[in-house]
Write a protein that holds these residues in place. Structure first.
Motif, PDB file in Angstrom:
ATOM      1  N   ALA A  21      73.180  33.135  23.906  1.00  7.29           N
ATOM      2  CA  ALA A  21      72.930  33.015  22.465  1.00  7.29           C
ATOM      3  C   ALA A  21      71.694  33.797  22.057  1.00  7.29           C
ATOM      4  O   ALA A  21      71.693  34.483  21.024  1.00  7.29           O
ATOM      5  N   LEU A  22      70.644  33.710  22.851  1.00  6.46           N
ATOM      6  CA  LEU A  22      69.419  34.450  22.536  1.00  6.46           C
ATOM      7  C   LEU A  22      69.634  35.956  22.639  1.00  6.46           C
ATOM      8  O   LEU A  22      69.098  36.711  21.832  1.00  6.46           O
ATOM      9  N   GLU A  23      70.436  36.400  23.599  1.00  2.04           N
ATOM     10  CA  GLU A  23      70.764  37.826  23.715  1.00  2.04           C
ATOM     11  C   GLU A  23      71.552  38.310  22.501  1.00  2.04           C
ATOM     12  O   GLU A  23      71.273  39.372  21.951  1.00  2.04           O
ATOM     13  N   LEU A  24      72.551  37.542  22.093  1.00  2.00           N
ATOM     14  CA  LEU A  24      73.432  37.952  20.997  1.00  2.00           C
ATOM     15  C   LEU A  24      72.764  37.880  19.633  1.00  2.00           C
ATOM     16  O   LEU A  24      73.110  38.637  18.728  1.00  2.00           O
ATOM     17  N   SER A  25      71.819  36.972  19.472  1.00  2.00           N
ATOM     18  CA  SER A  25      71.204  36.775  18.154  1.00  2.00           C
ATOM     19  C   SER A  25      70.133  37.818  17.848  1.00  2.00           C
ATOM     20  O   SER A  25      69.689  37.918  16.704  1.00  2.00           O
ATOM     21  N   LYS A  26      69.737  38.553  18.860  1.00  2.00           N
ATOM     22  CA  LYS A  26      68.710  39.586  18.726  1.00  2.00           C
ATOM     23  C   LYS A  26      67.425  39.004  18.131  1.00  2.00           C
ATOM     24  O   LYS A  26      66.821  38.142  18.723  1.00  2.00           O
ATOM     25  N   ASP A  27      67.040  39.426  16.933  1.00  2.00           N
ATOM     26  CA  ASP A  27      65.769  38.970  16.353  1.00  2.00           C
ATOM     27  C   ASP A  27      65.910  37.744  15.457  1.00  2.00           C
ATOM     28  O   ASP A  27      64.922  37.229  14.950  1.00  2.00           O
ATOM     29  N   GLU A  28      67.133  37.284  15.247  1.00  2.00           N
ATOM     30  CA  GLU A  28      67.361  36.139  14.366  1.00  2.00           C
ATOM     31  C   GLU A  28      67.535  34.873  15.206  1.00  2.00           C
ATOM     32  O   GLU A  28      68.227  34.877  16.215  1.00  2.00           O
ATOM     33  N   LYS A  29      66.924  33.797  14.779  1.00  2.00           N
ATOM     34  CA  LYS A  29      66.993  32.536  15.498  1.00  2.00           C
ATOM     35  C   LYS A  29      68.430  31.988  15.447  1.00  2.00           C
ATOM     36  O   LYS A  29      68.991  31.820  14.361  1.00  2.00           O
ATOM     37  N   PRO A  30      69.041  31.688  16.610  1.00  2.00           N
ATOM     38  CA  PRO A  30      70.404  31.148  16.618  1.00  2.00           C
ATOM     39  C   PRO A  30      70.428  29.651  16.303  1.00  2.00           C
ATOM     40  O   PRO A  30      69.384  29.003  16.252  1.00  2.00           O
TER      41      PRO A  30
END
Length: 164
Positions: A21-30
């Motif tokens: 999730a952290l990888e996919l969300s890039k700079d936006e908080k998931p």
């Protein structure tokens, strides 16, 4: 991107899902979607919940939704749904088709969604009707998620194995 992690209890699924999730969300908080209905006053489950809260630290927004996943998923966001097993438990009164339809609807939304499911399909057939229904639904919903998702991982002892 839709990603599905499955495995036994305490196999490392959530840890793997958090990382993805952290990888996919890039700079936006998931978003972490907590599906457990915490109205039973179960102290041991509260301990599990607290460990998951500590594990994800401040890296996620938390949404508590035990039944209707469609109403919380929005486009262009990243969601970790932890876990589908509790969501199933909360929705046992619904039909298999209704549950599959809900998952199909959210998978059509242009969002990153990571699904976590406890694999309970390797045990014996339970004697009571409700437990059998839960185990059956778990296997059937797992098959549906494997079909719907872009990536599928089995997790055992913290080791991820990509199946799709």
């Amino acid at each position: 991107m839709k990603v599905f992690y499955f495995g036994g209890q305490k196999s490392g699924k959530t840890k793997a899902g958090i990382k993805k999730a952290l990888e996919l969300s890039k700079d936006e908080k998931p978003y972490y979607v907590a599906t457990y209905d915490n109205s039973f006053g179960d102290d041991s489950m509260q301990d599990r919940i607290n460990k998951h809260i500590n594990e994800r630290e401040e890296n996620f927004y938390t949404i508590e939704e035990p039944k209707d996943l469609v109403k919380i998923v929005e486009s262009n966001k990243t969601y970790l749904i932890d876990c589908v097993s509790m969501w199933l438990f909360n929705n046992l009164e619904n039909s298999e088709e209704a549950l599959k339809t809900q998952l199909q609807k959210i998978c059509q939304i242009d969002a990153n969604i990571i699904f976590i499911l406890n694999d309970v399909s390797c045990g014996i057939i339970p004697l009571d009707k409700e437990s059998r229904k839960f185990v059956d639904f778990s296997g059937l919903i797992g098959q549906e998620l494997a079909k719907l998702c872009d990536e599928v991982y089995e997790v055992k002892y913290g080791i991820e194995r990509r199946l799709k």
